[in-house]
Write an enzyme that holds these catalytic residues in place. Structure first.
Site, short mmCIF file in Angstrom:
data_model
loop_
_atom_site.label_atom_id
_atom_site.label_comp_id
_atom_site.label_asym_id
_atom_site.label_seq_id
_atom_site.Cartn_x
_atom_site.Cartn_y
_atom_site.Cartn_z
N HIS A 185 -9.59 -55.26 11.52
CA HIS A 185 -10.72 -55.73 10.71
C HIS A 185 -10.37 -57.07 10.05
O HIS A 185 -11.19 -58.00 10.05
CB HIS A 185 -11.04 -54.67 9.64
CG HIS A 185 -12.23 -55.02 8.80
ND1 HIS A 185 -13.52 -54.93 9.27
CD2 HIS A 185 -12.31 -55.50 7.53
CE1 HIS A 185 -14.35 -55.33 8.32
NE2 HIS A 185 -13.65 -55.67 7.26
N GLU A 200 -11.80 -52.87 16.89
CA GLU A 200 -12.17 -52.17 15.64
C GLU A 200 -13.12 -51.00 15.95
O GLU A 200 -12.98 -49.92 15.40
CB GLU A 200 -12.85 -53.20 14.72
CG GLU A 200 -13.08 -52.72 13.31
CD GLU A 200 -13.87 -53.74 12.50
OE1 GLU A 200 -13.89 -53.59 11.29
OE2 GLU A 200 -14.50 -54.67 13.07
N ASN A 242 18.34 -57.93 30.75
CA ASN A 242 19.49 -57.70 31.62
C ASN A 242 19.96 -56.25 31.53
O ASN A 242 20.23 -55.59 32.54
CB ASN A 242 20.61 -58.66 31.16
CG ASN A 242 21.63 -58.87 32.24
OD1 ASN A 242 21.32 -59.32 33.33
ND2 ASN A 242 22.86 -58.54 31.92
#
Length: 697
Positions: free
Chosen positions: A46, A68, A434
């Site tokens: 919001h 929302e 990695n």
């Protein structure tokens, strides 16, 4: 009016909301029923929607509005949080992040509508709830409001007192055949950024024409010296309805009223007003009494603004890094000034050897040290800002690689210099990817080895002396040194005979060589050979170093060591052939006086034996390309320096003592010589080079 004054705040706050949303959605995936998290996500979405609307970023506003809507349904219990929904929400965050990057670069959100993501959101909403109710309800609300809004709003542009210049502008616009509209815009009473709203209205209408008159003046509007309404006269070819429509698209606008005006009407109205004022007849009080309710209403708004605008919890101030750099430079100069005073006072035969002078020097030293510490504290930021985005990255990798894994982070509140924090994100990200790709085994292999199905990657940060240590470890496969050795032989880096004599650490160091990749296939995650060599060079550029510990079948740990600061350090000043050099105190272990007779040779290289350790000697005169000294010395002064678990002895001629030095860059001219990390200006004005112990080893 300049929107950029709000832009920086918007960028900072949007970053915070995005990080908050990312963290909340991650925890929501683990605990889908947690109402506190759901409410927090709804609030953040919001806020983002409101901020995007404030700045006029319609696409971002549309996307956050749909997010929302979804959370409104989740809050109401009409739909459940599923893994599919979480995936789409993360796509939404990525899209908002892309909008933000565009805003940073061009102050505009770009042209990408992200319709596919919005469609996915609405599809999920429709599937779970049977319809997307809120969108259909919205137009009805608007219709309800409109008729009421038309009542009781004055056309205040009629009260504007026009200068001769402004009258002429309106007259010439009319003569050109253009429409001239008088418009009054009313802003909602609870609006906090009235000037920003006004600016957005101006920006919207200026796409259709030119504003001839501002009422009040544009400067007063920019300074927010107006109540809840403002007026303007616009020259345009567009119809009035269009101008009113685009003005209303700006959020927090209560109503827009206007009509077409002519030069003659304005002159007549002005004359009528003058006559009325001159006459001061009895109806005047009633006329003035009418707008009173509106004014009272309007006056209530500023009080609201004062309460709302005061930060209650957040006691931090955002400071431009350039200002801090300027402050840092001032401190640097102050330290140089202090060093010159110290230098004068210690000169033999000086007439300044009085006690007061020495007291002043001590006082100055105390001040500069305190000032330095304060500035350093201002520059220090927790590494949290960098590592916060990693849990989301590991979640995405877990899905992509089809491996179960979790990231455990500790010590996120460890603080580092801002410049180091800004640049450490990429190397850490590479180490984590990695670990996820090469380190952790797939589920079958883990089950055979008796390991839990879910792999663990740990990121741990802590302070150690003048350094910050960041460890990235995993409970995966570890590094297969035999494979690395075979690859090194295959690429001709060493002969098979030399390979047999290599220690485990020397073998692992091959991984840090450019384009040396152990990946069996190239993916978009890793294995392109742009690997650990980039990580190493990035970390070394920050004055740090990286080392690896690994046990095959058990896991790997990368240890990144970084300096706390890159600006002012404590150093040991030494002399080599009458030239002065500085060595950072943080890397010095001990200082030894070694008789020449105790120097031994290993593989034709000089070493010394101290307290059970064999330490190689580095003669600085050779490294720095100086003439060897002719006189034979009976003993050598050796500075023992440490890098990770490696030691070396630097042979120097004289020790000059410890000093606080300011690191100055020596520019691009000597960029290729890594053993010199910078220069410093001494008290007597001489320049001394700073030796990088890491590069010497």
């Amino acid at each position: 009016m300049d929107v950029s004054q709000y832009l920086e705040i918007f960028i900072d706050e949007t970053n915070e909301h995005l990080q908050n949303l990312s963290d909340c959605i991650m925890s929501l995936e683990k605990d889908p029923e947690n109402m506190d998290t759901i409410n927090e996500i709804f609030r953040a979405a919001h806020s983002l929607k409101g901020m995007a609307g404030t700045m006029g970023f319609k696409r971002m506003q549309h996307l956050t509005h749909d997010m929302e809507n979804v959370f409104q349904e989740v809050r109401s219990g009409n739909m459940k949080v599923t893994s599919g929904l979480v995936d789409v929400l993360f796509q939404c965050l990525d899209a908002i992040d892309a909008y933000l990057e565009n805003v940073k670069e061009s102050s505009d959100e770009g042209t990408e509508d992200n319709e596919a993501i919005i469609q996915e959101l609405n599809d999920i909403l429709a599937a779970e709830t049977g319809s997307a109710p809120e969108e259909k309800a919205a137009p009805a609300e608007e219709k309800k409001e409109e008729p009421a809004a038309q009542n009781g709003y004055e056309k205040k542009y009629q009260n504007a007192e026009l200068s001769e210049k402004e009258k002429d502008a309106i007259k010439s616009a009319e003569e050109r055949g253009a429409n001239v509209y008088g418009i009054t815009v009313y802003i909602q009473e609870e609006c906090l950024l009235k000037a920003a709203r006004a600016f957005l209205v101006f920006k919207a209408v200026e796409d259709y024409g030119d504003i001839l008159v501002y009422y009040p003046s544009s400067q007063d509007i920019e300074d927010e010296k107006f109540e809840n309404d403002f007026s303007f006269f616009l020259e345009t070819e567009a119809p009035l309805e269009k101008i009113i429509e685009v003005s209303k698209t700006v959020s927090e606008i209560a109503e827009v009223v206007g009509e077409k005006v002519t030069y003659n009407d304005l002159i007549a109205a002005a004359e009528k007003k003058e006559t009325a004022e001159a006459a001061q007849t009895t109806p005047a009080p009633t006329e003035k009494a009418a707008p009173a309710p509106t004014q009272q209403k309007a006056k209530a708004a500023p009080a609201k603004k004062q309460n709302g605008g005061k930060p209650v919890t957040n006691r931090t101030v955002r400071v431009d890094i350039e200002k801090l750099d300027a402050l840092m430079n001032q401190v640097s100069e102050l330290i140089i000034a202090k060093n010159s005073l110290v230098s004068i006072s210690s000169t033999e035969g000086s007439s300044l050897q009085s006690q007061t002078f020495h007291e002043q020097i001590e006082y100055l030293e105390r001040i500069t040290t305190n000032l330095h510490e304060s500035v350093m504290k201002v520059r220090m930021v927790p590494i949290e800002s960098v590592v916060n985005k990693f849990p989301r990255m590991i979640r995405d990798l877990s899905k992509k690689l089809n491996k179960e894994m979790e990231l455990v982070m500790t010590g996120e509140d460890t603080e580092l210099d801002r410049t180091v924090v800004d640049q450490i994100g990429d190397p850490l990200q590479h180490l984590l990817r990695n670990s996820a790709d090469h380190g952790l085994e797939n589920a079958d292999v883990r089950a055979k080895r008796g390991k839990p199905e879910k792999g663990t990657i740990c990121l741990n940060a802590f302070q150690e002396g003048n350094n910050v240590i960041i460890e990235v470890s995993d409970d995966g496969n570890g590094i297969d040194t035999e494979r690395v050795k075979a690859k090194a032989v295959e690429r001709g880096l060493v002969t098979p005979e030399q390979a047999e004599a290599l220690s485990q650490k020397e073998i692992i160091d091959f991984l840090f060589m450019p384009s040396f990749s152990m990946a069996k296939q190239i993916t978009d995650i890793s294995g392109r050979g742009v690997g650990l060599d980039v990580v190493k060079s990035n970390i070394e550029a920050l004055g740090g170093d990286v080392e690896v510990k690994s046990v095959l079948g058990e896991g790997t740990k990368f240890i990144v060591r970084l300096p706390l600061t890159l600006a002012i350090i404590q150093a040991l000043m030494v002399e080599v052939h009458d030239e002065k050099y500085a060595i950072a105190l943080g890397s010095i272990q001990t200082i030894e006086d070694i008789p020449v007779s105790e120097i031994k040779y290993v593989q034709a290289k000089e070493v010394i034996h101290i307290r059970g350790s064999v330490i190689p000697l580095i003669r600085l005169e050779k490294i720095l390309d100086m003439e060897p000294s002719e006189e034979e010395k009976e003993s050598l002064t050796v500075v023992i320096v440490k890098k990770g678990e490696k030691f070396a002895g630097l042979v120097v001629d004289n020790l000059m003592g410890q000093q606080e030095i300011v690191i100055k860059s020596i520019g691009k001219y000597i960029n290729n010589n890594k053993i010199i990390s910078g220069a410093t200006i001494l008290g007597d004005g001489e320049v001394a080079l700073i030796l990088d112990a890491n590069a010497l080893m």
